[in-house]
Every structure is written in C-alpha cells, then in structure tokens.
Design a protein around this motif. Structure first.
Motif, PDB file in Angstrom:
ATOM      1  N   VAL A 279       0.853  -1.183   0.000  1.00  0.00           N
ATOM      2  CA  VAL A 279       0.000   0.000   0.000  1.00  0.00           C
ATOM      3  C   VAL A 279       0.892   1.238   0.000  1.00  0.00           C
ATOM      4  O   VAL A 279       1.797   1.356   0.811  1.00  0.00           O
ATOM      5  CB  VAL A 279      -0.911   0.002   1.246  1.00  0.00           C
ATOM      6  N   ASN A 280       0.642   2.107  -0.950  1.00  0.00           N
ATOM      7  CA  ASN A 280       1.358   3.373  -0.953  1.00  0.00           C
ATOM      8  C   ASN A 280       0.553   4.353  -0.099  1.00  0.00           C
ATOM      9  O   ASN A 280      -0.476   4.887  -0.526  1.00  0.00           O
ATOM     10  CB  ASN A 280       1.494   3.863  -2.399  1.00  0.00           C
ATOM     11  N   ILE A 281       1.021   4.573   1.113  1.00  0.00           N
ATOM     12  CA  ILE A 281       0.228   5.354   2.063  1.00  0.00           C
ATOM     13  C   ILE A 281       0.032   6.794   1.588  1.00  0.00           C
ATOM     14  O   ILE A 281      -1.038   7.378   1.757  1.00  0.00           O
ATOM     15  CB  ILE A 281       0.875   5.307   3.471  1.00  0.00           C
ATOM     16  N   GLN A 287      -5.804  10.089  -2.141  1.00  0.00           N
ATOM     17  CA  GLN A 287      -7.051   9.624  -2.760  1.00  0.00           C
ATOM     18  C   GLN A 287      -8.239   9.744  -1.817  1.00  0.00           C
ATOM     19  O   GLN A 287      -9.332  10.070  -2.224  1.00  0.00           O
ATOM     20  CB  GLN A 287      -6.909   8.165  -3.205  1.00  0.00           C
ATOM     21  N   ARG A 288      -8.017   9.462  -0.561  1.00  0.00           N
ATOM     22  CA  ARG A 288      -9.140   9.474   0.381  1.00  0.00           C
ATOM     23  C   ARG A 288      -9.326  10.826   1.057  1.00  0.00           C
ATOM     24  O   ARG A 288     -10.156  10.957   1.960  1.00  0.00           O
ATOM     25  CB  ARG A 288      -8.922   8.414   1.452  1.00  0.00           C
ATOM     26  N   GLU A 354       3.564   9.435   3.632  1.00  0.00           N
ATOM     27  CA  GLU A 354       3.848   8.202   4.368  1.00  0.00           C
ATOM     28  C   GLU A 354       4.861   8.419   5.494  1.00  0.00           C
ATOM     29  O   GLU A 354       4.726   7.870   6.588  1.00  0.00           O
ATOM     30  CB  GLU A 354       4.386   7.181   3.357  1.00  0.00           C
ATOM     31  N   GLU A 355       5.881   9.231   5.208  1.00  0.00           N
ATOM     32  CA  GLU A 355       6.923   9.472   6.206  1.00  0.00           C
ATOM     33  C   GLU A 355       6.308  10.077   7.478  1.00  0.00           C
ATOM     34  O   GLU A 355       6.592   9.644   8.594  1.00  0.00           O
ATOM     35  CB  GLU A 355       7.944  10.430   5.599  1.00  0.00           C
ATOM     36  N   ASP A 356       5.442  11.042   7.300  1.00  0.00           N
ATOM     37  CA  ASP A 356       4.848  11.679   8.471  1.00  0.00           C
ATOM     38  C   ASP A 356       3.766  10.819   9.118  1.00  0.00           C
ATOM     39  O   ASP A 356       3.513  10.931  10.318  1.00  0.00           O
ATOM     40  CB  ASP A 356       4.322  13.076   8.115  1.00  0.00           C
ATOM     41  N   PRO A 402      -0.252  -5.427   5.921  1.00  0.00           N
ATOM     42  CA  PRO A 402      -1.433  -5.618   5.059  1.00  0.00           C
ATOM     43  C   PRO A 402      -2.695  -5.925   5.871  1.00  0.00           C
ATOM     44  O   PRO A 402      -3.777  -5.415   5.567  1.00  0.00           O
ATOM     45  CB  PRO A 402      -1.034  -6.812   4.190  1.00  0.00           C
ATOM     46  N   GLU A 403      -2.527  -6.735   6.922  1.00  0.00           N
ATOM     47  CA  GLU A 403      -3.670  -7.068   7.772  1.00  0.00           C
ATOM     48  C   GLU A 403      -4.276  -5.789   8.378  1.00  0.00           C
ATOM     49  O   GLU A 403      -5.497  -5.594   8.407  1.00  0.00           O
ATOM     50  CB  GLU A 403      -3.168  -8.011   8.888  1.00  0.00           C
ATOM     51  N   TYR A 404      -3.416  -4.907   8.828  1.00  0.00           N
ATOM     52  CA  TYR A 404      -3.867  -3.635   9.392  1.00  0.00           C
ATOM     53  C   TYR A 404      -4.554  -2.790   8.315  1.00  0.00           C
ATOM     54  O   TYR A 404      -5.624  -2.220   8.544  1.00  0.00           O
ATOM     55  CB  TYR A 404      -2.664  -2.902   9.987  1.00  0.00           C
ATOM     56  N   PHE A 405      -3.980  -2.746   7.116  1.00  0.00           N
ATOM     57  CA  PHE A 405      -4.598  -1.984   6.024  1.00  0.00           C
ATOM     58  C   PHE A 405      -5.981  -2.538   5.694  1.00  0.00           C
ATOM     59  O   PHE A 405      -6.908  -1.803   5.403  1.00  0.00           O
ATOM     60  CB  PHE A 405      -3.720  -2.027   4.763  1.00  0.00           C
ATOM     61  N   ARG A 406      -6.099  -3.856   5.762  1.00  0.00           N
ATOM     62  CA  ARG A 406      -7.418  -4.451   5.494  1.00  0.00           C
ATOM     63  C   ARG A 406      -8.418  -3.994   6.543  1.00  0.00           C
ATOM     64  O   ARG A 406      -9.555  -3.658   6.235  1.00  0.00           O
ATOM     65  CB  ARG A 406      -7.326  -5.980   5.463  1.00  0.00           C
ATOM     66  N   ARG A 407      -7.971  -3.972   7.784  1.00  0.00           N
ATOM     67  CA  ARG A 407      -8.899  -3.565   8.838  1.00  0.00           C
ATOM     68  C   ARG A 407      -9.306  -2.104   8.706  1.00  0.00           C
ATOM     69  O   ARG A 407     -10.405  -1.715   9.077  1.00  0.00           O
ATOM     70  CB  ARG A 407      -8.299  -3.852  10.213  1.00  0.00           C
ATOM     71  N   LEU A 408      -8.410  -1.286   8.168  1.00  0.00           N
ATOM     72  CA  LEU A 408      -8.766   0.118   7.924  1.00  0.00           C
ATOM     73  C   LEU A 408      -9.581   0.278   6.645  1.00  0.00           C
ATOM     74  O   LEU A 408     -10.063   1.368   6.348  1.00  0.00           O
ATOM     75  CB  LEU A 408      -7.499   0.971   7.770  1.00  0.00           C
TER      76      LEU A 408
END
Ligand code: X8Z
Ligand code: ZN
Length: 590
Positions: A279-281, A287-288, A354-356, A402-408
C-alpha cells in the motif's frame, strides 16, 4: 523557596552527610524541581512555537537559572553518593540522576554558564529560521526541501536542494565549537572526562561498557546493512547510470530520498518491485482526502485499539500541527508533556505523506509513554533509558501491515501482498537507519574528546559516513562547511544514540507483543492492532518509567535483560536471503 532556604528546611549543612540527610535532600529537591517544571516547559514551548528575540531572551534567562539550580544539586548529590552503600534504593537512584542527568552540563563559572545558555538557545534558533532561496523569489523551508529530496528523480535538482540545505550550518560552526568547549568545562566540573563520557553514563552501566555494547550491536547488523547497500546501489546505478550513481564504491548522498540519507523508503519505486502489492500510504492519503488531523486520529486509534485512553481534549486544543505562515517555529517533530500529567502535546509541521504517517505513530508513542508513567515519583517520570522512549511508537509502526490496512479498509481482502516488497520497503527505513544512528554520536563523542579537532569537523564527519554507511558527498566538501550541523540534533544538542537503541528495541518489543497477542507466523506480517493483551503488556513496562534500571523494564516486556539485535536480524532474514541472491556476482562493499 530558594535553594539555601530549601537546604535549611531540609536540615542540611555541608557537614551532614548521612543517609537521613540524603533522603530529605532528595525529597526536597524533587519537590522543588517539580515546582519549576511547568513554567520552564511553557517557556520552552513558547520559544519552540514562536521564535522571537523576546521568547529567546526569556528562555535563555530561565535556562540559566535552572542550570544553576541543577548544578548546586549535582554537587550536593555527589557528596551524598560518597556514602551510597548506606543509602536506600530510591535515594541512591535519584541522587544518581541528579549527579549526571545533564545533556548540556553547565560550567561552575557564572559567566561561562551564561554564555552556554545563550548558545544553547541561539544555535537551534538559527537552524530553525533558515530558508534556502533557489531563485530570487523562491525561498524554501525545510519541509518543502525534504519533499523534493523524497520525490524528485532529477539529479541536478536533488544536488541543488542537497547543497542548498547545507547552507544552514556554516553560520553557527564557530558557535558550535565554542559550545563544545563549554560543555566540556561543565562536564569536567562535574567530574567527567568530557561531555561524551557524561552522555554515555546514563545507561545503568559503566560508560565504557555502554560504548562496547553499541559496537557489539552494530556488528550484529552489518551483514544485513551491507547486503541492502549493495542492492540499492545496483538499482540506483541501473536508474541513473554510471556518471551519477556508480556501480561500485560509496553511494552519493543526494540519491537516497532523504535530506541526510538516513531513511531510504522514498526510493522504493526505484527498487524494481513497483508492481508489488504494497500500500502506498501517500497515495491513500491523497485519494481518500485524509487531512493532517485525520492522520493524528488514525495513529491515536491504534493506541486506543490496544486499550489506551483517547488523548485528552487539551491535546487537540494546544498542539501545533501545521507550519504557521507568519512566524518561525521549530518544525522538527517532538512530543511534549507540559505538566508531567495530562497536558501532552504534539509539535510538528505535518505533511500528508507516508513518512509523516509513520512519524505520527512515533510521536504519539512518546505522549502515551509520558502519560503511562505520570503516577511515578517526579524523578521517575522518564523512560527506562532514552532508547525506550524512541522505540514505542516505532514498535507500533511495525504493525502497519497488510492485515492492518485491510482492517482500515485500505486494502481489499483478495489482494495478496508481496513479502519481499514489504520487507524491503521497511528495511529501506529501519536497516538504513542503523549505521546512521550509530555514527552521529561517534562523531560527537570524538568531537568532545578532542580526537576530532575543530578544524577537522567536516572531514571527520564524511570519514564516518563513508566508513559506516558507505555514503559519499556528491560534491567536494571542505572546512568552511559544517555538514554535521545540517542535522537538527547536532545544533539542538539532542543525543542520537537513543535512535540506534530504538532500532534494536523496537524489534524485541514487537516480537514479544506479537507473542502476547497470540500471533503465530512470520513477524513482518504480525499486527498487534486491536490486541488488548499486547497493550496491557506494553503498558506494564511503560508505567514503570525510570523507576528501575532498564534491563528490568526490558525483562517485564520481553523476558530478557539484554539488548539483542537478533530480533531485528531474524525479522529481515527472508529479505537477507533474497538480497544475497540479487547480489550474486556483484561486488559488494565500498
Ligand atoms: O528525531 C526523530 C523524531 C523525534 S524524537 C522525529 N527521529 C530521528 C530523526 O528524525 O533523525 C526519529 C527517527 C530518527
Ligand atoms: Zn522521538
């Protein structure tokens, strides 16, 4: 109450060196220190969020006063420590803090002390007020420049920004040299060989033992770093060609995606794994439409998912989240507690990237630690050692999986992540940081002990960067410059080994917390998000503050009393195997 009155109230005269007197002295000093804490912290806050002649002058004065107080207390503490065998644990430990918890040891001579206080405030103010004008009408602040370092692939532009930022420090090179002299006078007055020895003495072990411990740990990780360096250099060479990025020797410092080449994940797109499903944060944030404060909320939610309280309302009201347009502030991110209770604050000029996103987890780690230990005695409202403070938020960053990204809801259930891509991206930050976080204080220690003379600052700096990082300046440097000074922590005199320790500790913490969360599987896929069991375990250590020697705190969380880099090496082991395959036939090293 002033010091004399306080000592009298404590029934002390210089002759009374008894365990009872020591205990009373510590109690009185602890109380008086606490009574000054909030007003000193407020002045420092105002100066950091509103740099003016006046805020600097007020802070300088207050600094001088507090340094004088601390000096008196340190002297008295040293006397009591002569009978340390007769003292109870808390009295002995707190006296130890009083005798050596100085980053900037004040000289006895009042004129020198006052000079030091001025430099201590003035040098960081110069750093924070700097702008680089790349044309007559375009002057850039640090965040803008760092963004360019992270996103531009134009070597000419990168070089220009890299050099431009280094205009920040030549102006205070002489001041810094003087500050070093004064710090050494102060350290000698306190009975230390130099300021470096004082810095090394805060780790519940002899100063020499601490230095040896760092050497051991960095050695454990050098094969991993060298493998990463080798692959990154090859990829840069493929992208930029021999002229800009040679296939052998050190890597030019402007190509690694960061102003100081300390973290490299911004050049992940050049690593040849673009197609991988990470995921490119930064993209998600764009995007969001995730705003700066939303980013803080997301980091807070992580702590809440572990069972921690929400941040107090005052955090949201009093923090500084964005760079103000109308004044100079210290933008370098930091987390504060103004009253050692619940008045926690963030000071950061958040960028939507992403860095911040990661730095926010880091900073809230500080704030949650501060609140966890706020029931301790005042002198114990600190971390087990300074590396622990730096490791908390970064431990959570390892759970951004990835698991965390899925939950978000940032990644769908079907998308498969590529393990090597994940690990490589993470290593570009955390493995790259290892030699860097080690060498910054190797440089300062040698500056303090005179091994590096004042006319060798720059050469010695680049020698260390070459030796440990395999990095070289993209253009010739000389002694009119002061490239170490272009890193915030040098002018601000923030010791840097803490970040090295944090690299080691965060992986030890992560391993234990994943176990506590009942996770089984490769550690780079473990997310402790949502695990109250892990949160409880973490909190058990955090709330100890500095009340016990750090090995005990480490033991509470990990079962081990040793700092151990194998947790980090094991985490990246699949990547190391992959890197070794990629590097086959390449000539590694520099
Ligand atoms: O300075 C920091 C934090 C604040 S304590 C943002 N860090 C080091 C740096 O940026 O140089 C975190 C990692 C290393
Ligand atoms: Zn920090």
């Amino acid at each position: 109450m002033n010091l004399i009155a306080m000592l009298m109230a404590a029934g002390l005269s210089s002759a009374a060196v008894t365990p009872e007197a020591a205990r009373e002295f510590v109690q009185a000093v602890e109380q008086e220190s606490y009574s000054h804490y909030t007003s000193d912290a407020r002045l420092a806050w105002i100066n950091a969020t509103y740099i003016t002649v006046d805020s600097q002058a007020l802070l300088t004065e207050a600094n001088e006063e507090s340094q004088k107080r601390s000096l008196e207390w340190a002297r008295q503490a040293a006397k009591f420590l002569e009978i340390e065998d007769q003292l109870d644990y808390d009295t002995r430990r707190k006296l130890g803090f009083l005798a050596r918890s100085f980053v900037m040891p004040p000289p006895n001579d009042p004129a020198l002390l006052s000079e030091m206080s001025e430099l201590q405030v003035g040098i960081p103010a110069q750093y924070s007020s700097y702008r680089y004008c790349r044309s007559e009408d375009e002057c850039l602040d640090f965040e803008t420049m760092n963004n360019i370092m992270g996103t531009s692939r134009d070597p000419q532009e990168l070089l220009d920004i890299w050099q431009g930022w280094r205009g920040v420090s030549p102006g205070f090179r002489d001041d810094y040299q003087r500050l070093v002299e004064l710090m050494n006078v102060g350290a000698a007055d306190l009975g230390f060989v130099d300021a470096g020895e004082l810095w090394r003495s805060g780790y519940d072990m002899p100063a020499d033992g601490f230095a040896a411990e760092l050497d051991r740990l960095v050695g454990q990780l050098s094969p991993l770093y060298e493998a990463l360096h080798c692959h990154v250099r090859a990829q840069l060479n493929a992208h930029y060609g021999d002229e800009i990025a040679p296939a052998t020797g050190p890597i030019p410092a402007h190509l690694l995606g960061n102003m100081w080449a300390q973290t490299w994940s911004n050049i992940f797109p050049l690593m040849g794994l673009e197609e991988a499903n990470t995921v490119n944060i930064t993209e998600v944030i764009e995007q969001r439409g995730i705003e700066e404060l939303d980013m803080v909320r997301i980091a807070e939610d992580f702590f809440v998912s572990l069972g921690f309280e929400r941040l107090p309302e005052t955090f949201w009201e009093r923090s500084l989240f964005l760079r103000p347009q109308d004044r100079n502030v210290v933008c370098y991110a930091s987390a504060w507690n103004l009253d050692t209770q619940e008045d926690v604050r963030l000071k950061m000029c958040i960028q939507r990237n992403e860095e911040d996103f990661s730095t926010l987890h880091h900073e809230l780690g500080h704030n949650y630690y501060q609140m966890a230990y706020n029931q301790q005695d005042f002198f114990y409202r600190a971390s087990a050692n300074d590396g622990f403070h730096e490791a908390v938020g970064d431990t959570l960053s390892l759970s951004v999986t990835p698991e965390y990204f899925r939950r978000l809801g940032w990644m769908d259930e079907q998308t498969q992540s590529d393990d090597i891509a994940l690990l490589l991206k993470s290593a570009l930050d955390y493995v790259a940081l290892v030699p860097w976080t080690y060498l910054v204080d190797q440089w300062r220690w040698d500056v303090f002990n005179g091994e590096i003379a004042a006319d060798e600052y720059n050469q010695a700096w680049w020698d260390l960067r070459l030796k440990y990082q395999g990095i070289a300046p993209p253009v010739a440097r000389d002694e009119t410059q002061f490239d170490a000074g272009a890193k915030y922590h040098v002018p601000a005199s923030v010791p840097y080994n803490r970040y090295f320790l944090a690299r080691i500790l965060q992986f030890q913490f992560h391993r234990s917390l994943c176990e506590e969360a009942g996770y089984q599987g490769p550690l780079h896929l473990c997310s402790i998000y949502g695990s109250e069991a892990a949160g409880e375990k973490l909190n058990a250590m955090l709330q100890m503050g500095a009340s016990r020697p750090w090995p005990e705190a480490l033991e509470v969380l990990t079962g081990s009393r040793q700092m151990d880099a194998t947790a980090m090496a094991d985490y990246y082991a699949p990547l190391k195997t992959w890197l070794d395959e990629q590097n086959e036939g390449r000539q590694c090293g520099w």
